[in-house]
Design an enzyme around this catalytic site. Structure first.
Site, PDB file in Angstrom:
ATOM      1  N   HIS A 138       0.840  -1.207   0.000  1.00  0.00           N
ATOM      2  CA  HIS A 138       0.000   0.000   0.000  1.00  0.00           C
ATOM      3  C   HIS A 138       0.869   1.248   0.000  1.00  0.00           C
ATOM      4  O   HIS A 138       1.866   1.332   0.732  1.00  0.00           O
ATOM      5  CB  HIS A 138      -0.900  -0.020   1.240  1.00  0.00           C
ATOM      6  CG  HIS A 138      -1.883   1.109   1.318  1.00  0.00           C
ATOM      7  ND1 HIS A 138      -2.734   1.424   0.274  1.00  0.00           N
ATOM      8  CD2 HIS A 138      -2.151   1.988   2.312  1.00  0.00           C
ATOM      9  CE1 HIS A 138      -3.493   2.449   0.632  1.00  0.00           C
ATOM     10  NE2 HIS A 138      -3.145   2.813   1.857  1.00  0.00           N
ATOM     11  N   ASP A 178      -3.657   8.907   3.676  1.00  0.00           N
ATOM     12  CA  ASP A 178      -3.879   7.502   3.353  1.00  0.00           C
ATOM     13  C   ASP A 178      -5.242   7.384   2.674  1.00  0.00           C
ATOM     14  O   ASP A 178      -6.275   7.682   3.289  1.00  0.00           O
ATOM     15  CB  ASP A 178      -3.840   6.653   4.631  1.00  0.00           C
ATOM     16  CG  ASP A 178      -3.957   5.159   4.352  1.00  0.00           C
ATOM     17  OD1 ASP A 178      -4.381   4.782   3.236  1.00  0.00           O
ATOM     18  OD2 ASP A 178      -3.648   4.361   5.249  1.00  0.00           O
ATOM     19  N   CYS A 190      -3.888   3.060  -4.865  1.00  0.00           N
ATOM     20  CA  CYS A 190      -3.250   3.778  -3.756  1.00  0.00           C
ATOM     21  C   CYS A 190      -2.078   4.638  -4.231  1.00  0.00           C
ATOM     22  O   CYS A 190      -1.893   5.773  -3.771  1.00  0.00           O
ATOM     23  CB  CYS A 190      -2.794   2.812  -2.668  1.00  0.00           C
ATOM     24  SG  CYS A 190      -1.752   1.451  -3.256  1.00  0.00           S
TER      25      CYS A 190
END
Length: 304
Positions: free
Chosen positions: A193, A210, A261
């Site tokens: 990620h 995030d 991501c």
């Protein structure tokens, strides 16, 4: 004898008839009670429904009044530069051919067609693409005096910081003074990620972005300690971070899949380093992927 028998038989018959009539009367009475109860229940249910509807209407109206009083009018989404047919042709050609062919040489980095293919579809971005894009952001800040003066570390900085501490990174800034910049971008790779951390010296903050809503206090503390150690090493004086804000930013766009991501992280950095409002969303990611291919192939960002 026969007469007595007939009398008893008649008596029993009459008793049976009376029982049947009484039973019918009881059934009729019960049916009337059921119908009455049913009508009452329906009326009661309708009253409750109207009350709930009125309560819901009141709540919505109160919420709208509060929003009008407290929440400012949202700004319109930024108008993104439209990609032309000629630009799309360049993008399409970037995916065709030998995967090992080097398409771009810049910033002491070589970007191959295989690297660019990580921007296709729902592929995960690799280190080469993200590092090249961070350099495009640095270059823009140098060429645009009105933009925040920006520096960016590469994707290998954060893992080394966690492994070796600030002392293991002393040579990384031999030719750069971090404290002369407005902002520092740090791509954060968590194995499967990508996230983005931004140090903003203007408001003394370290913020963590995030796209899956996660928090990373360890990252925030490590970056603060790095700044303290870096200042002591390069400036020979302590760096006061007591007023710094450490924040896991939550009110930001979230990815709706498991592969964007890296795109979100790069886009956070691109927006923030020109002080733009973060107004993009998941639905913009296919556009941003194409835009990034074109920017890497041509060696400059579309938004100056």
């Amino acid at each position: 004898m026969m007469w007595n028998y007939l009398c008893r038989l008649y008596s029993n018959f009459m008793f049976w008839c009376l029982g049947v009539d009484r039973h019918k009367s009881i059934i009729k009475k019960r049916q009337q009670e059921i119908e009455s109860f049913k009508a009452y229940s329906e009326k009661h249910s309708q009253i409750n429904k109207e009350i709930r509807l009125q309560n819901l209407t009141d709540k919505v109206n109160r919420a709208l009044q509060i929003k009008e009083q407290v929440i400012p009018v949202e700004e319109a989404e930024e108008e993104l530069p439209e990609l032309t047919a000629a630009q799309y042709k360049i993008i399409d050609n970037a995916f065709k051919g030998n995967p090992s062919e080097v398409l771009v040489r810049k910033f002491n980095l070589n970007i191959t067609r295989r690297d660019l293919c990580t921007l296709a579809g729902l592929n995960w971005l690799n280190d080469e693409v993200i590092n090249f894009y961070m350099n495009l952001i640095i270059e823009r800040s140098k060429q645009s005096p009105d933009r925040p003066k920006t520096f960016a570390f590469n994707t290998f900085f954060y893992p080394k910081l966690l492994k070796d501490g600030p002392q293991g990174l002393r040579r990384w800034t031999k030719r750069v003074d971090l404290f002369e910049h407005d902002m520092i971008c740090i791509p954060i790779h968590l194995g499967m990620h990508w996230c983005m951390a931004i140090i903003d010296f203007r408001d003394q903050s370290i913020r963590y972005y995030d796209s899956m809503g996660g928090s990373n206090d360890r990252c925030l503390r490590a970056l603060k300690q790095y700044l303290e150690a870096e200042h002591l090493d390069k400036k020979k004086t302590p760096f006061d971070t007591s007023d710094f804000t450490l924040e896991n930013v939550k009110d930001i766009p979230q990815q709706m899949n498991g592969s964007d991501c890296g795109m979100f992280s790069c886009t956070f950095a691109e927006y923030l380093t020109r002080d733009a409002k973060i107004t993009f969303s998941q639905e913009n990611m296919p556009y941003f992927r194409n835009k990034m291919v074109f920017e890497i192939v041509t060696g400059e960002l579309l938004i100056k």
